[in-house]
Every structure is written in C-alpha cells, then in structure tokens.
Design a protein around this motif. Structure first.
Motif, short mmCIF file in Angstrom:
data_model
loop_
_atom_site.label_atom_id
_atom_site.label_comp_id
_atom_site.label_asym_id
_atom_site.label_seq_id
_atom_site.Cartn_x
_atom_site.Cartn_y
_atom_site.Cartn_z
N SER A 1 -45.22 -24.00 32.37
CA SER A 1 -43.44 -23.14 32.46
C SER A 1 -43.59 -22.15 30.72
N MET A 2 -44.72 -22.69 30.07
CA MET A 2 -44.25 -21.51 29.03
C MET A 2 -44.77 -19.72 29.51
N LEU A 3 -45.68 -19.40 30.36
CA LEU A 3 -45.91 -18.54 30.28
C LEU A 3 -44.78 -17.54 30.82
N GLY A 4 -44.27 -17.67 31.23
CA GLY A 4 -43.16 -17.04 31.29
C GLY A 4 -42.06 -16.04 30.09
N PRO A 5 -41.55 -17.42 29.56
CA PRO A 5 -41.01 -17.46 28.40
C PRO A 5 -42.30 -17.02 27.15
N PHE A 6 -43.33 -16.57 26.78
CA PHE A 6 -43.90 -16.03 26.14
C PHE A 6 -44.64 -15.24 26.48
N SER A 7 -44.26 -14.50 28.08
CA SER A 7 -44.53 -12.54 28.03
C SER A 7 -43.37 -11.75 27.69
N ILE A 8 -42.44 -12.60 26.98
CA ILE A 8 -40.86 -12.21 27.14
C ILE A 8 -41.24 -12.06 26.03
N ASP A 9 -40.91 -12.79 25.22
CA ASP A 9 -41.08 -13.14 23.46
C ASP A 9 -41.96 -12.95 22.79
N THR A 10 -43.56 -12.39 22.69
CA THR A 10 -44.15 -12.42 21.92
C THR A 10 -44.09 -11.10 21.59
N PRO A 11 -44.33 -10.50 22.37
CA PRO A 11 -44.27 -8.84 21.99
C PRO A 11 -43.43 -8.44 21.02
N PHE A 12 -42.49 -9.11 21.07
CA PHE A 12 -40.89 -8.24 19.76
C PHE A 12 -41.17 -7.50 18.63
N PRO A 13 -42.20 -9.15 17.70
CA PRO A 13 -42.50 -8.33 16.53
C PRO A 13 -43.42 -7.04 16.25
N ALA A 14 -43.79 -6.74 17.38
CA ALA A 14 -44.72 -5.89 18.22
C ALA A 14 -44.33 -4.25 18.22
N PHE A 15 -42.95 -4.52 18.29
CA PHE A 15 -42.42 -4.31 18.76
C PHE A 15 -42.26 -1.95 18.29
N ARG A 16 -41.37 -3.13 16.81
CA ARG A 16 -42.27 -1.78 16.05
C ARG A 16 -43.13 -1.09 16.01
N ALA A 17 -44.18 -1.70 15.78
CA ALA A 17 -45.72 -0.75 15.79
C ALA A 17 -46.01 -0.38 17.19
N MET A 18 -45.65 -0.95 18.82
CA MET A 18 -45.55 0.14 19.58
C MET A 18 -45.28 1.34 20.12
N SER A 19 -43.56 1.48 19.21
CA SER A 19 -43.17 2.23 19.28
C SER A 19 -43.93 3.68 18.72
N ASP A 20 -43.79 3.49 17.38
CA ASP A 20 -44.68 4.11 16.58
C ASP A 20 -45.87 4.77 17.64
N ASP A 21 -46.91 3.66 18.08
CA ASP A 21 -47.86 4.37 18.36
C ASP A 21 -47.73 5.14 20.23
N PHE A 22 -46.80 5.05 20.21
CA PHE A 22 -46.41 5.55 21.97
C PHE A 22 -45.61 6.46 21.73
N GLY A 23 -44.74 6.95 20.46
CA GLY A 23 -44.23 7.71 19.96
C GLY A 23 -42.58 7.88 21.28
N VAL A 24 -42.10 6.67 21.30
CA VAL A 24 -40.82 6.25 21.98
C VAL A 24 -40.37 5.87 20.98
N THR A 25 -38.60 5.38 21.37
CA THR A 25 -37.28 4.75 20.61
C THR A 25 -37.34 3.35 21.13
N SER A 26 -36.85 2.94 19.46
CA SER A 26 -36.27 1.49 20.26
C SER A 26 -35.46 0.86 21.33
N ASP A 27 -34.64 1.45 21.84
CA ASP A 27 -34.06 1.50 23.44
C ASP A 27 -35.40 1.70 24.34
#
Length: 417
Positions: free
Chosen positions: A21-47
C-alpha cells in the motif's frame, strides 16, 4: 484460525499489505523535496513540476478499474507481482530521465503499474478475515498507508543529502524490488480458483458495471474520497505550503507531517479499538462529524492567525485523525456490498479516489495555495461534502444483499440501514 501457519499469516499479511500500500503514497510524496532541484535541472517552473504529481495520479486512476477485476479472474498474487515488477522498471526510467518530458512518460508507467500492488492488496484482508478481526487488521494497514505520505517527504529530504534528485527514484525502485521478493516467498494466494470469475471481457466489464450501477457504492465511495481529499490537499501541496507559505527548507517537511503522523496513529488505534465495540455506521458518522468540526476550526485559525506555527498545522492533523478513524470501516462496507466481486469494488473506489486526488493536485491546488486560509477553505468544502454523502447513504433504503456474516448486520458491526 489456530494453526501455526494461520498465526504467521495473521502477522505477515498486514505487514506485506502495508508495504504494498505504501507504493502509492511514496510515489507521490518522496520526490517533493527534490522539486526545486528537478525544476532547476530541467529548466521548468514550479507549476510545471506539479505535473509530476498529477500525471502519476491520473494514470494510476485510469488503470485502477482493471487491476481488481483481473485479480478476481487470475488470483491476487499474479496481478500484484506483475504490477510491482513493472513499477521497478518505471522507477529506474524516472531516475535516468534527462528531461521533464521523459520523466513524465515514466511517471505514467509508474501510475499504470503501481495499482497492481496498492489496489489488489486491499482485498486480501477481506478474503481471509471477517468481522472485528478484519476491521482491526485493516486499521493496521491503513495506519501505515496513511503514515506513508507523512514520512515519504522526510525520507526524500534525507536522500537529497546523499545524492542528486534521481536518488529518490532509485530508492523507489529498490523498495519495489524488495517487495517483489517478499511477495514471491511469503504471500499466499487468498483468492482460490473456485472463487474466480471467467477471464473474459464480458465478465470483467460486467463486474465493474454492477458496481458502477450501485447507488450505495457511489455514496460511500465518494464520501470516503472527499473526506480523504480534505487531508490530501495538504499532502499534495506540501512543497508550496512548507517552502513558499511557511518559508522553510527541504529538510523541514516534518513540520507539516509530524503532527499528521501522530494523528494517523491515534486514528488507527481508535478504529482498531472500536472494532466489535462500536457499530460501523456509528463510528463513521462520529468520525466524519469530528472531521467537519476540525475543518471549521482550521478555517477559523488559518484566516485569523495565518501561517504561524504550530497553529497552522493542527487543523490538518485533526482532519487526519478523523479520516483514518473512519476509513477502514468505510472500505470494508464497500467490499461487503460485493462479496464475489471485491476486486471490482476496490478498483472503482480507488479510481474515484485517485481521480479526485489528481484533480485536487493538478487543478485545485494551484488556485487555492495563495494562502493557508484558501487551502483551509478548499479542505473544509470537501470534508463537508463527504459528510453529506454519508448522511445520504444512511438515509437511503438498502436493497436485499448477501450477508457475509449471516447475522443481519454488516461485517464491521454496523446495523444495515
């Protein structure tokens, strides 16, 4: 159940199912702290980064009607193994993605495959147990399932201290691979051949159609989905609430989620304690009334005090307490509406829930995260709608249905209405 094998199953089954059961919520929430780094790496906005959440949820929702009926026909274990194995491949693809477009493709594959474990696992307890025992075990599983969204961002933040953002997806791949091994070795098949439906399109679609035509199913399913949605809007908007509205950092997600963890544990214990003591309908009604009261208080605090700790996180925690207290019983009520088609019932319920959550994350959250007050108002609206649907369910006449306990009462201790 008295044999050593049955006693082992009593302890192993909730642990394995909680992990699935944890696969679902872990898939959603584990990347949250990485959003800023991913946004910078990909050159996209937070939206644009919100697509990482909504794409997964929508694809999970679109596939969710099919996992359950397939498990009704093929058995639970083959569908779980196939889905989790494909999830491993998808997670590796996410980790190796060079741009946002590629990442979203593999997020779609993650969503399509994760339901094999997340959805089908919910039917296994009801396959094996009845009555108060089923409610107690479902409460244990739901506690871990509800805890996962709270601890996943914290784990994501810690992982970012170890390596760059792909490490979060490598973590998902390794966790899923471990689950594959555990399922192969220890998970029994709980849906024997004599209970299965024919593997024909007509039979599979017919099972889903029977569920979809049932008004009582819709009222309970949407009540549960909307009530959880009042909590989920805080989970899906965690990166905005913690970083933008509260002005904290990538290691500070615990500020929002630690109170949720405590509330989830308390709500789960309440549901487990109530099994066999409080009728199921009464427990759900009391829990949802508590949620509405908590939501109203949350609006009052958020609009008057604003983004001030600790007050701003107390409302979401109280919502989590009420939601988790009611959720296991509501799921068992849905499963008992269709004793021979539990896979179809849990699939459609998950489809509706994920469709709502995807809408909340992708279409609602961007418009209500300007302040903690607007988030609280959106949350309260969903919780109030959930209570109204539940009251409608209680007031509607029940058609004759199969009684799995033979007692004239539903299997979670609530007198039929």
């Amino acid at each position: 159940m008295t044999s050593p094998a049955d006693r082992r199953l009593r302890w192993l089954l909730p642990t394995i199912l909680a992990g699935l059961s944890m696969l679902g919520p872990f898939s959603i929430d584990t990347p949250f702290p990485a959003f800023r780094a991913m946004s910078d790496d990909f050159g996209v906005t937070s939206d644009e980064m919100q697509l990482v959440v909504s794409t997964y949820l929508v694809s999970f929702g679109l596939m969710s009607p099919f996992h359950g009926p397939l498990s009704d026909a093929l058995g639970r274990k083959p569908v779980i193994l196939g889905g989790v194995t494909a999830y491993v491949v998808a997670s590796v693809g996410c980790a190796l993605s060079p741009d946002l477009g590629t990442l979203l493709v593999f997020r779609v594959l993650q969503g399509l495959s994760a339901g094999g474990g997340v959805i089908v696992s919910r039917t296994l307890i009801r396959d094996v147990y009845e009555g108060a025992e089923a409610q107690r075990l479902m409460s244990r599983v739901m506690m871990i399932f509800a805890l996962a969204p709270a601890i996943a961002p914290v784990i994501g933040g810690v992982l970012l201290q170890v390596g760059p953002w792909p490490v979060t997806f490598w973590f998902m791949a390794l966790a899923a691979l471990l689950l594959v091994a555990v399922v192969v070795v220890w998970l029994p098949e709980t849906h024997p051949a004599e209970r299965r439906i024919p593997l024909r399109v007509g039979a599979l679609v017919g099972g889903l159609a029977a569920v979809a035509r049932n008004g009582r199913f819709h009222r309970v399913a949407w009540s549960a989905a909307l009530t959880f949605g009042g909590q989920f809007i805080y989970i899906s908007s965690a990166s905005i609430i913690v970083v933008d509205l509260l002005g904290l950092g990538e290691l500070d997600f615990w500020v929002l989620f630690a109170p949720l963890v405590g509330a989830v544990m308390l709500g789960s214990q309440l549901s487990s304690w109530a099994a066999g003591r409080i009728p199921g309908n009464r427990l759900v009604t009391g829990s949802l009334l508590f949620c509405v009261t908590a939501a109203a208080a949350n609006v009052a605090v958020a609009t008057t005090v604003g983004p001030v700790l600790p007050w701003v996180v107390l409302g979401p925690a109280l919502l989590a307490l009420g939601t988790v207290a009611a959720y296991p019983t509501m799921q068992l009520i849905l499963l008992d509406l269709f004793p021979s088609g539990r896979g179809s019932a849990v699939s459609l319920f998950t489809f509706f829930t994920l469709l709502l959550n995807g809408t909340v994350a992708g279409a609602v959250a961007p418009f209500v995260t300007d302040s903690v007050g607007t988030v609280a108002l959106a949350s309260a609206a969903m919780v109030a709608a959930g209570l109204l649907l539940w009251l409608w369910h209680l007031g509607s006449p029940a058609p004759p249905t199969h009684d799995p306990t033979g007692s004239g009462r539903d299997s979670v201790g609530g007198t039929r209405t």
